[in-house]
Design an enzyme around this catalytic site. Sequence first.
Site, mmCIF file in Angstrom:
data_model
loop_
_atom_site.group_PDB
_atom_site.id
_atom_site.type_symbol
_atom_site.label_atom_id
_atom_site.label_comp_id
_atom_site.label_asym_id
_atom_site.label_seq_id
_atom_site.Cartn_x
_atom_site.Cartn_y
_atom_site.Cartn_z
ATOM 1 N N LYS A 21 -94.036 -28.578 50.843
ATOM 2 C CA LYS A 21 -92.993 -29.159 51.190
ATOM 3 C C LYS A 21 -92.872 -29.190 48.572
ATOM 4 O O LYS A 21 -92.642 -29.458 48.445
ATOM 5 C CB LYS A 21 -94.407 -30.540 50.603
ATOM 6 N N ASP A 37 -93.041 -39.692 52.776
ATOM 7 C CA ASP A 37 -94.989 -40.077 52.850
ATOM 8 C C ASP A 37 -95.121 -40.812 52.007
ATOM 9 O O ASP A 37 -96.328 -41.341 52.266
ATOM 10 C CB ASP A 37 -95.409 -38.575 52.281
#
Length: 268
Positions: free
Chosen positions: A71, A107
């Site tokens: 990420k 997210d």
Amino acid sequence: MNRTAKTIICMVIGDPVEHSLSPQIHNAGYKALGIDYHFVAKRVTTTELADFIKEVKKKHIRGVSVTLPHKIEIMQYVDELDESAKKIGAINTIVNDNGMLKGSNTDYLGIIHPLEKRTSLEGKHIAIIGANGAARAAAYGVTIKGAKLSIYNRTVEKAKELAKKFGGEACSLEQLEQVKNAEIIINTTSVGMEPNVNETPIPKEYLSKHQIVFDVIYTPKETRFLKEAEEQGANIISGGEMFVEQAAAQFKLYTGYDAPIDVMKQAL
Ligand code: ATR
């Protein structure tokens, strides 16, 4: 739907990635809408990232969902980052617009959408437990919605860094009893995750029916923390709900269609 040369491909990459539930829920969404998309999982190691990105452009892969451990590392390979990605310092989503790769982070939407289905975040006192990636996404999300933040972490220094970046106060775990005063509690630590299912980040007696209690862990489906919160009468949100919501936001970015959330939940 049969795949043809016209089928639009999206994928999730990670290492490992075999257990990812993303293909299941994205494909269920495509099927429900009858759109010619297909979603696959691909294991990509850190050293393969640069070549992988070339392949995304060459093969016109429309969307890439990014999971651990990439990420942060993958950010350097995209052409553009949106505000959420810059602030959180990590991406979980890449959209390919004719060879132009845009990185973003859904997210945080996985955190705030379930909360906003239950309450407004403006002015709410929110306690985040933990100070890693999920905590950063949560801190970004709730502070842009005007919440007041307290961050509790075993290593207080890391809580301080987050508080400095997003606003709010940093607390040690010795001060944990203060979460009694929070209207919303979000656990972002790995405490209670399989195989340590008997652990819990917060003693049951600090939880009450006046609170919304959120655990980002999704294995097990219901952690000890959530079970005890529910027993105390709290409104609970599971990691599964977060997972579906962050995927639903990606679905919209990849296809342009609103995600059929109930179908995707069912698939999970
Ligand atoms: P990840 O795999 O996401 O990196 P982790 O490193 O196991 O997960 O933990 C993420 C968060 O959980 C961190 O905030 C960590 O606290 P530290 O910053 O002090 O390391 C917290 N955490 C993990 N295990 C913990 C435990 N047993 N008690 C309290 N906090 C814990």
